[in-house]
Design a protein around this motif. Structure first.
Motif, mmCIF file in Angstrom:
data_model
loop_
_atom_site.group_PDB
_atom_site.id
_atom_site.type_symbol
_atom_site.label_atom_id
_atom_site.label_comp_id
_atom_site.label_asym_id
_atom_site.label_seq_id
_atom_site.Cartn_x
_atom_site.Cartn_y
_atom_site.Cartn_z
ATOM 1 N N ILE A 50 -42.896 -25.253 -17.078
ATOM 2 C CA ILE A 50 -42.871 -25.946 -18.360
ATOM 3 C C ILE A 50 -43.147 -24.929 -19.468
ATOM 4 C CG2 ILE A 50 -43.896 -27.785 -19.762
ATOM 5 C CD1 ILE A 50 -44.620 -29.194 -17.102
ATOM 6 N N THR A 51 -42.260 -24.895 -20.464
ATOM 7 C CA THR A 51 -42.343 -23.899 -21.531
ATOM 8 C C THR A 51 -41.945 -24.508 -22.868
ATOM 9 O OG1 THR A 51 -41.616 -21.676 -22.199
ATOM 10 C CG2 THR A 51 -39.969 -23.081 -21.126
ATOM 11 N N VAL A 52 -42.193 -23.795 -23.947
ATOM 12 C CA VAL A 52 -41.673 -24.167 -25.258
ATOM 13 C C VAL A 52 -40.620 -23.149 -25.704
ATOM 14 C CG1 VAL A 52 -43.713 -25.449 -26.036
ATOM 15 C CG2 VAL A 52 -43.549 -23.005 -26.483
ATOM 16 N N ASP A 53 -40.279 -22.215 -24.850
ATOM 17 C CA ASP A 53 -39.309 -21.160 -25.145
ATOM 18 C C ASP A 53 -37.892 -21.733 -25.096
ATOM 19 O OD1 ASP A 53 -37.659 -18.953 -25.319
ATOM 20 O OD2 ASP A 53 -38.760 -17.770 -23.835
ATOM 21 N N ARG A 54 -37.345 -22.037 -26.271
ATOM 22 C CA ARG A 54 -36.013 -22.659 -26.358
ATOM 23 C C ARG A 54 -34.897 -21.707 -25.958
ATOM 24 N NH1 ARG A 54 -36.594 -26.283 -31.871
ATOM 25 N NH2 ARG A 54 -38.621 -27.125 -31.329
ATOM 26 N N ASN A 55 -35.164 -20.421 -25.950
ATOM 27 C CA ASN A 55 -34.133 -19.435 -25.618
ATOM 28 C C ASN A 55 -34.059 -19.123 -24.125
ATOM 29 O OD1 ASN A 55 -33.266 -19.012 -28.312
ATOM 30 N ND2 ASN A 55 -35.095 -17.763 -28.657
ATOM 31 N N LEU A 56 -35.019 -19.606 -23.363
ATOM 32 C CA LEU A 56 -35.084 -19.269 -21.939
ATOM 33 C C LEU A 56 -33.773 -19.560 -21.214
ATOM 34 C CD1 LEU A 56 -37.041 -18.368 -19.595
ATOM 35 C CD2 LEU A 56 -37.304 -20.798 -19.169
ATOM 36 N N SER A 57 -33.195 -20.734 -21.450
ATOM 37 C CA SER A 57 -31.984 -21.111 -20.715
ATOM 38 C C SER A 57 -30.776 -20.276 -21.127
ATOM 39 C CB SER A 57 -31.689 -22.602 -20.883
ATOM 40 O OG SER A 57 -31.603 -22.942 -22.239
ATOM 41 N N PHE A 58 -30.842 -19.652 -22.308
ATOM 42 C CA PHE A 58 -29.746 -18.788 -22.747
ATOM 43 C C PHE A 58 -29.949 -17.354 -22.270
ATOM 44 C CE2 PHE A 58 -30.254 -22.083 -26.051
ATOM 45 C CZ PHE A 58 -29.046 -22.748 -25.851
ATOM 46 N N GLN A 59 -31.199 -16.960 -22.112
ATOM 47 C CA GLN A 59 -31.524 -15.585 -21.734
ATOM 48 C C GLN A 59 -31.515 -15.361 -20.228
ATOM 49 O OE1 GLN A 59 -35.353 -15.301 -23.565
ATOM 50 N NE2 GLN A 59 -34.547 -14.710 -25.565
ATOM 51 N N GLN A 60 -31.684 -16.430 -19.468
ATOM 52 C CA GLN A 60 -31.795 -16.296 -18.012
ATOM 53 C C GLN A 60 -30.690 -17.092 -17.321
ATOM 54 O OE1 GLN A 60 -34.036 -14.188 -16.708
ATOM 55 N NE2 GLN A 60 -34.749 -13.807 -18.779
ATOM 56 N N ASN A 61 -30.255 -16.622 -16.176
ATOM 57 C CA ASN A 61 -29.274 -17.338 -15.366
ATOM 58 C C ASN A 61 -30.051 -18.304 -14.468
ATOM 59 O OD1 ASN A 61 -27.088 -18.184 -13.898
ATOM 60 N ND2 ASN A 61 -26.901 -16.290 -12.718
ATOM 61 N N LEU A 62 -30.389 -19.471 -15.008
ATOM 62 C CA LEU A 62 -31.284 -20.394 -14.315
ATOM 63 C C LEU A 62 -30.803 -20.835 -12.933
ATOM 64 C CD1 LEU A 62 -32.685 -22.550 -17.234
ATOM 65 C CD2 LEU A 62 -33.701 -20.584 -16.118
ATOM 66 N N PRO A 63 -29.492 -21.018 -12.698
ATOM 67 C CA PRO A 63 -29.076 -21.439 -11.344
ATOM 68 C C PRO A 63 -29.486 -20.472 -10.229
ATOM 69 C CG PRO A 63 -27.323 -21.861 -12.902
ATOM 70 C CD PRO A 63 -28.390 -21.073 -13.639
ATOM 71 N N GLN A 64 -29.796 -19.234 -10.572
ATOM 72 C CA GLN A 64 -30.210 -18.283 -9.527
ATOM 73 C C GLN A 64 -31.675 -18.469 -9.120
ATOM 74 O OE1 GLN A 64 -29.622 -14.372 -11.251
ATOM 75 N NE2 GLN A 64 -31.760 -14.164 -11.788
ATOM 76 N N PHE A 65 -32.421 -19.287 -9.875
ATOM 77 C CA PHE A 65 -33.836 -19.499 -9.584
ATOM 78 C C PHE A 65 -34.055 -20.851 -8.923
ATOM 79 C CE2 PHE A 65 -33.791 -16.607 -13.245
ATOM 80 C CZ PHE A 65 -34.536 -15.557 -12.726
ATOM 81 N N ASP A 66 -34.907 -20.863 -7.914
ATOM 82 C CA ASP A 66 -35.213 -22.085 -7.168
ATOM 83 C C ASP A 66 -36.421 -22.789 -7.790
ATOM 84 O OD1 ASP A 66 -34.879 -23.964 -5.123
ATOM 85 O OD2 ASP A 66 -36.302 -22.928 -3.822
ATOM 86 N N ILE A 67 -36.295 -23.095 -9.082
ATOM 87 C CA ILE A 67 -37.364 -23.776 -9.812
ATOM 88 C C ILE A 67 -36.721 -24.559 -10.958
ATOM 89 C CG2 ILE A 67 -37.840 -21.809 -11.334
ATOM 90 C CD1 ILE A 67 -40.860 -22.601 -11.137
ATOM 91 N N ALA A 68 -37.247 -25.735 -11.226
ATOM 92 C CA ALA A 68 -36.780 -26.520 -12.367
ATOM 93 C C ALA A 68 -37.532 -26.065 -13.609
ATOM 94 C CB ALA A 68 -37.023 -28.004 -12.116
ATOM 95 N N VAL A 69 -36.868 -26.143 -14.762
ATOM 96 C CA VAL A 69 -37.480 -25.731 -16.022
ATOM 97 C C VAL A 69 -37.452 -26.917 -16.985
ATOM 98 C CG1 VAL A 69 -37.310 -24.167 -18.010
ATOM 99 C CG2 VAL A 69 -36.777 -23.329 -15.710
ATOM 100 N N ILE A 70 -38.588 -27.178 -17.617
ATOM 101 C CA ILE A 70 -38.662 -28.184 -18.674
ATOM 102 C C ILE A 70 -39.008 -27.448 -19.960
ATOM 103 C CG2 ILE A 70 -39.900 -30.190 -19.575
ATOM 104 C CD1 ILE A 70 -40.347 -31.086 -16.679
ATOM 105 N N VAL A 71 -38.155 -27.623 -20.965
ATOM 106 C CA VAL A 71 -38.365 -26.991 -22.266
ATOM 107 C C VAL A 71 -38.847 -28.069 -23.235
ATOM 108 C CG1 VAL A 71 -37.315 -25.703 -24.163
ATOM 109 C CG2 VAL A 71 -36.528 -25.324 -21.809
ATOM 110 N N LEU A 72 -40.047 -27.899 -23.757
ATOM 111 C CA LEU A 72 -40.623 -28.843 -24.708
ATOM 112 C C LEU A 72 -40.202 -28.456 -26.118
ATOM 113 C CD1 LEU A 72 -44.267 -29.018 -23.295
ATOM 114 C CD2 LEU A 72 -42.317 -30.481 -22.726
ATOM 115 N N GLN A 73 -39.643 -29.412 -26.857
ATOM 116 C CA GLN A 73 -39.253 -29.163 -28.245
ATOM 117 C C GLN A 73 -40.150 -29.988 -29.152
ATOM 118 O OE1 GLN A 73 -35.013 -29.712 -28.754
ATOM 119 N NE2 GLN A 73 -34.668 -27.593 -28.198
ATOM 120 N N ALA A 74 -41.058 -29.303 -29.814
ATOM 121 C CA ALA A 74 -42.017 -29.933 -30.710
ATOM 122 C C ALA A 74 -42.109 -29.072 -31.974
ATOM 123 C CB ALA A 74 -43.379 -30.030 -30.029
ATOM 124 N N PRO A 75 -42.697 -29.624 -33.048
ATOM 125 C CA PRO A 75 -42.827 -28.834 -34.275
ATOM 126 C C PRO A 75 -43.575 -27.512 -34.075
ATOM 127 C CG PRO A 75 -43.312 -31.129 -34.714
ATOM 128 C CD PRO A 75 -43.176 -30.992 -33.228
#
Length: 106
Positions: A50-75
């Motif tokens: 769980i992260t607030v890093d909105r760029n993570l999914s653009f910077q990393q090739n997520l399908p290669q990782f065996d973990i789900a990612v939740i991106v929190l978007q808050a002020p």
């Protein structure tokens, strides 16, 4: 289910996850580690990152990782701004897919 909170999320947010095993990046001794290496370490021990890093999914090739990612978007990443997202996070935990980012916003 084991959850890992990114270092930019207030550790007090972990208290909300009753019934889950939750650790923070600093608790694991991984503070300062770049996202790619962090995801590699995390996938070996956790189910969801769980992260607030909105760029993570653009910077990393997520399908290669065996973990789900939740991106929190808050002020901001302040606990007061993140807490209202908690019910949505709980609702989607059972359905998040490994190798994908799910965005949770207000």
């Amino acid at each position: 289910m084991k959850l890992l909170l990114d270092e930019c999320i207030d550790r007090k947010f972990a208290r909300e996850f009753v019934g889950y095993e939750v650790k923070t990046v600093p608790q694991m001794g991984w503070a300062g580690i770049k996202n790619g290496q962090l995801l590699t370490l995390a996938e070996a021990e956790f189910d969801v990152f769980i992260t607030v890093d909105r760029n993570l999914s653009f910077q990393q090739n997520l399908p290669q990782f065996d973990i789900a990612v939740i991106v929190l978007q808050a002020p901001s990443n302040r606990l007061a701004d993140l807490k209202p997202l908690f019910p949505k996070v709980l609702a989607i935990l059972a359905t998040v897919a490994k190798g994908q980012a799910t965005v949770v916003g207000a």
